[in-house]
Design an enzyme around this catalytic site. Sequence first.
Site, short mmCIF file in Angstrom:
data_model
loop_
_atom_site.label_atom_id
_atom_site.label_comp_id
_atom_site.label_asym_id
_atom_site.label_seq_id
_atom_site.Cartn_x
_atom_site.Cartn_y
_atom_site.Cartn_z
N ASP A 107 -6.71 -3.25 -7.30
CA ASP A 107 -7.23 -3.82 -6.07
C ASP A 107 -7.50 -5.30 -6.28
O ASP A 107 -7.75 -5.73 -7.41
CB ASP A 107 -8.53 -3.13 -5.63
CG ASP A 107 -8.83 -3.43 -4.17
OD1 ASP A 107 -8.25 -2.77 -3.29
OD2 ASP A 107 -9.60 -4.38 -3.91
N ARG A 116 0.81 -1.21 0.00
CA ARG A 116 0.00 0.00 0.00
C ARG A 116 0.85 1.28 0.00
O ARG A 116 0.48 2.28 0.63
CB ARG A 116 -0.94 0.05 1.22
CG ARG A 116 -2.13 -0.88 1.13
CD ARG A 116 -3.24 -0.30 0.27
NE ARG A 116 -4.37 -1.20 0.19
CZ ARG A 116 -5.44 -1.15 0.98
NH1 ARG A 116 -5.54 -0.21 1.89
NH2 ARG A 116 -6.39 -2.02 0.85
N ARG A 161 -3.87 6.79 0.48
CA ARG A 161 -4.39 8.04 1.05
C ARG A 161 -3.43 8.81 1.94
O ARG A 161 -3.65 9.97 2.24
CB ARG A 161 -5.67 7.75 1.83
CG ARG A 161 -6.87 7.52 0.92
CD ARG A 161 -8.02 6.94 1.68
NE ARG A 161 -7.62 5.66 2.25
CZ ARG A 161 -8.47 4.77 2.77
NH1 ARG A 161 -9.75 5.03 2.84
NH2 ARG A 161 -8.02 3.62 3.24
N ARG A 172 -7.20 11.05 -6.49
CA ARG A 172 -8.41 10.35 -6.05
C ARG A 172 -9.64 11.26 -6.15
O ARG A 172 -10.74 10.81 -6.49
CB ARG A 172 -8.19 9.87 -4.61
CG ARG A 172 -9.35 9.16 -3.96
CD ARG A 172 -9.53 7.76 -4.53
NE ARG A 172 -10.63 7.08 -3.86
CZ ARG A 172 -11.91 7.27 -4.12
NH1 ARG A 172 -12.27 8.13 -5.04
NH2 ARG A 172 -12.84 6.60 -3.46
O1 CP3 Z 1 0.06 0.37 -3.25
C1 CP3 Z 1 -0.36 -0.79 -3.31
O2 CP3 Z 1 -0.11 -1.69 -2.46
C2 CP3 Z 1 -1.13 -1.21 -4.55
C3 CP3 Z 1 -2.54 -1.10 -4.52
C4 CP3 Z 1 -3.41 -2.00 -3.64
C5 CP3 Z 1 -4.65 -1.55 -3.12
N1 CP3 Z 1 -5.27 -2.60 -2.52
C6 CP3 Z 1 -5.17 -0.18 -3.25
C7 CP3 Z 1 -6.31 0.27 -2.44
C8 CP3 Z 1 -3.27 -3.35 -3.27
C9 CP3 Z 1 -2.11 -4.31 -3.51
C10 CP3 Z 1 -4.47 -3.71 -2.57
C11 CP3 Z 1 -4.72 -5.07 -2.06
C12 CP3 Z 1 -5.94 -5.34 -1.27
N2 CP3 Z 1 -7.18 -4.78 -1.41
C13 CP3 Z 1 -6.03 -6.33 -0.26
C14 CP3 Z 1 -4.91 -7.27 0.15
C15 CP3 Z 1 -3.94 -6.61 1.08
C16 CP3 Z 1 -4.50 -6.34 2.46
O3 CP3 Z 1 -4.62 -5.14 2.76
O4 CP3 Z 1 -4.77 -7.27 3.19
C17 CP3 Z 1 -7.34 -6.32 0.24
C18 CP3 Z 1 -7.90 -7.21 1.33
C19 CP3 Z 1 -8.07 -5.34 -0.51
C20 CP3 Z 1 -9.53 -5.01 -0.41
C21 CP3 Z 1 -9.75 -3.59 -0.09
N3 CP3 Z 1 -9.51 -2.54 -0.96
C22 CP3 Z 1 -10.27 -3.05 1.11
C23 CP3 Z 1 -10.65 -3.86 2.33
C24 CP3 Z 1 -10.33 -1.67 0.94
C25 CP3 Z 1 -10.93 -0.67 1.89
C26 CP3 Z 1 -10.01 -0.36 3.01
C27 CP3 Z 1 -9.44 1.00 2.84
O5 CP3 Z 1 -8.25 1.16 3.11
O6 CP3 Z 1 -10.21 1.92 2.44
C28 CP3 Z 1 -9.81 -1.36 -0.34
C29 CP3 Z 1 -9.67 -0.02 -0.96
C30 CP3 Z 1 -8.30 0.37 -1.41
N4 CP3 Z 1 -7.44 -0.43 -2.13
C31 CP3 Z 1 -7.69 1.65 -1.26
C32 CP3 Z 1 -6.45 1.59 -1.90
C33 CP3 Z 1 -5.45 2.71 -2.05
C34 CP3 Z 1 -8.32 2.86 -0.58
C35 CP3 Z 1 -9.50 3.34 -1.38
C36 CP3 Z 1 -9.54 4.84 -1.64
O7 CP3 Z 1 -8.50 5.48 -1.94
O8 CP3 Z 1 -10.65 5.38 -1.62
#
Ligand code: CP3
Length: 348
Positions: free
Chosen positions: A76, A26, A30, A39
């Site tokens: 994602d 990640r 944000r 975003r």
């Molecule tokens: O920089 C990176 O690592 C690459 C991008 C990336 C994202 N999600 C961007 C993201 C990667 C590799 C993921 C993986 C991901 N997504 C996982 C596996 C890793 C982990 O955290 O266990 C999982 C379970 C998800 C599912 C997911 N996506 C959730 C539960 C959420 C909401 C939680 C949150 O932080 O808001 C997301 C949204 C998400 N994925 C965001 C980002 C940058 C935030 C959304 C936003 O900017 O509005």
Amino acid sequence: MDRSHKPFLAVLAGERRDPPPVWLMRQAGRYLPEYRAVRARVRDFLELCYTPELAVEVTLQPIRRFGFDAAILFSDILVVPHALGAEVRFAEGEGPRLDPIADAADLARLDLARLHERLEPVYETLRRLASALPEEVALIGFAGAPWTLAAYLVEGRGSKEWLAPRTLARREPRLFASLVDLLTEAVVEFLSAQVRAGAQALQLFDSWAGVLPEAELERWCLAPAKRIVAALRARHPEVPVILFPRGVGAHLARFARETGAAGLSLDTTVPIAWAAEAVRAAHPLALQGNLDPVALLGPEQALLEEARRIRDAAALRPHIFNLGHGVLPPTPPERVAALVRYLKSAGG
Ligand code: CP3
């Protein structure tokens, strides 16, 4: 491909490097003001994932700012269920929402036929990144592991307990197996297409593997991981796969020995010296991790001491410095800068 120019790939090929290559899960997100600015230009998060121009930009932001050794595709894990035809929504501040799969009729609505067509913008993002990245920076593609994707599809949202998928897997193991098989096939196809588009390493995120006892873990996490690694090795022998079975503790040894993965990413709960011992039989296997993301919220001195402890404890294995889970939104970017600066300064 000449790996010597890319420390991250050299370590995944079994070399030890001092200083260790570093990237953070990640690393785009944000906590960066420049991410929040991009975003704000799109209505919803999935639109960001499916707009190559913007996805390339947010992938590159942390590379420019911090000089990481690897860039991870901005996307994602839930784009795969989405491309199979599931409804996926990201409600502001609430996390993901999906229409839950409860029976065979729900499962029958998922369809592999349009997978590549729907994921084409992700491949386009990778093609652009492959030519935009500095020579020494590796490009990582990724996918969610079948169990974690199935968990979101059956629960319909994030959870701590994951009772819906755990119950369905026990009450209707054949139905659940069909779901996991479909996801396994989709993940292989998706990751293979990412390699064709320019990904040089792949990471499989099994974020919720840690809620399963041994027999279930074996069936829903370990067996699919073996199939995925074997299928990818057959198609792309030069591309290393990193597994991140989060929360599995003592079972890490089996992921190391039985899957053929090139790297194993450790969550924050695993003592890295213990892991190095537990995976000794698997050669050459790189360990990745495992600084607590919360350490980035505390004082700088303690952060750097913790980073040094992890670097030193992993010094006998090929090691990629990373967190044990993703960067948290309240992280001050200057803490990340201090961490990278510290790791890159020879001898620490
Ligand atoms: O920089 C990176 O690592 C690459 C991008 C990336 C994202 N999600 C961007 C993201 C990667 C590799 C993921 C993986 C991901 N997504 C996982 C596996 C890793 C982990 O955290 O266990 C999982 C379970 C998800 C599912 C997911 N996506 C959730 C539960 C959420 C909401 C939680 C949150 O932080 O808001 C997301 C949204 C998400 N994925 C965001 C980002 C940058 C935030 C959304 C936003 O900017 O509005």
